[in-house]
Design an enzyme around this catalytic site. Sequence first.
Site, PDB file in Angstrom:
ATOM      1  N   GLN A 182       2.715   9.896   1.562  1.00 57.52           N
ATOM      2  CA  GLN A 182       4.019   9.236   1.621  1.00 57.52           C
ATOM      3  C   GLN A 182       4.940   9.640   0.482  1.00 57.52           C
ATOM      4  O   GLN A 182       6.136   9.337   0.525  1.00 57.52           O
ATOM      5  CB  GLN A 182       3.845   7.716   1.638  1.00 57.52           C
ATOM      6  N   CYS A 238       6.209  -0.268   7.629  1.00 62.47           N
ATOM      7  CA  CYS A 238       5.767   0.886   6.852  1.00 62.47           C
ATOM      8  C   CYS A 238       6.909   1.381   5.987  1.00 62.47           C
ATOM      9  O   CYS A 238       8.057   1.476   6.444  1.00 62.47           O
ATOM     10  CB  CYS A 238       5.306   2.002   7.794  1.00 62.47           C
ATOM     11  N   LEU A 239       6.595   1.722   4.740  1.00 60.13           N
ATOM     12  CA  LEU A 239       7.612   2.232   3.827  1.00 60.13           C
ATOM     13  C   LEU A 239       8.177   3.567   4.298  1.00 60.13           C
ATOM     14  O   LEU A 239       9.291   3.932   3.922  1.00 60.13           O
ATOM     15  CB  LEU A 239       7.032   2.373   2.419  1.00 60.13           C
ATOM     16  N   HIS A 290      -4.184   0.647   7.681  1.00 61.68           N
ATOM     17  CA  HIS A 290      -2.865   1.270   7.672  1.00 61.68           C
ATOM     18  C   HIS A 290      -2.815   2.449   6.705  1.00 61.68           C
ATOM     19  O   HIS A 290      -2.346   3.538   7.051  1.00 61.68           O
ATOM     20  CB  HIS A 290      -1.821   0.210   7.301  1.00 61.68           C
ATOM     21  N   GLU A 291      -3.307   2.235   5.484  1.00 57.84           N
ATOM     22  CA  GLU A 291      -3.229   3.299   4.476  1.00 57.84           C
ATOM     23  C   GLU A 291      -4.198   4.441   4.772  1.00 57.84           C
ATOM     24  O   GLU A 291      -3.864   5.614   4.572  1.00 57.84           O
ATOM     25  CB  GLU A 291      -3.472   2.734   3.078  1.00 57.84           C
ATOM     26  N   GLY A 293       0.838  -1.186   0.000  1.00 49.22           N
ATOM     27  CA  GLY A 293       0.000   0.000   0.000  1.00 49.22           C
ATOM     28  C   GLY A 293       0.873   1.236   0.000  1.00 49.22           C
ATOM     29  O   GLY A 293       2.032   1.199   0.436  1.00 49.22           O
ATOM     30  N   HIS A 312      -2.753   6.748   7.342  1.00 51.52           N
ATOM     31  CA  HIS A 312      -1.805   7.721   6.786  1.00 51.52           C
ATOM     32  C   HIS A 312      -2.512   9.018   6.393  1.00 51.52           C
ATOM     33  O   HIS A 312      -1.963  10.111   6.558  1.00 51.52           O
ATOM     34  CB  HIS A 312      -1.120   7.143   5.538  1.00 51.52           C
TER      35      HIS A 312
END
Length: 213
Positions: free
Chosen positions: A73, A126-127, A168-169, A68, A172
Amino acid sequence: MASSSEPTSLSARVEELLSRTGPLPIVAAGDPVLRHAAEPFDGQLDPALLARFVVALRETMRAAPGVGLAAPQVGVPLRLAVIEDPAPVPDEIREVRGRVPLPFRVLVNPSYEPVGPARAAFFEGCLSVPGWQAVVARPAEVRLSAQDEHGNRVDEVFTGWPARIVQHETDHLDGTLYLDRAELRSLSSNEAMAARWAQPTPAQAARALGFPL
């Protein structure tokens, strides 16, 4: 309603990002864009630019690799995210975590609410927080309300790992990182995860590191 100057600014920011070659640069924790609620999408990008941006988000997510990626991000504070998970995991992990393939999706202005009281706790990464993972307890089933990239309404229930990805997304887009919801005693480097805590559940890690599940 966004002010007349904001769409131009956001369009220019996206155009600048798309002028580069290769995956988009991913913003790391510590950047304020990750700590403020993104503004609702309301046509700030014209359809052609939105389509190009979605392609770039997808390519960046896949290259990372991740399951995702939210617009903040990559430094764009719009309520937009992409998700996809081919779920290349062993059957035992698939069964325990409910990690099933999730086809590519675009989420515009998403929100979610829990369905029932059940919760599931697993390691999550997480990225934008590279190199680390921690255990997060989340609702096991959620109802997603959103639109797709074409403006079609989405009203869908997700369970298992897809539900975790959706949460999660969407978090963000509210300025929330997974660490805000994590059991910090579980925080582990990727190397420690691979060497010690790759079991299907975090039960062993909880006993050894001293955190509740």
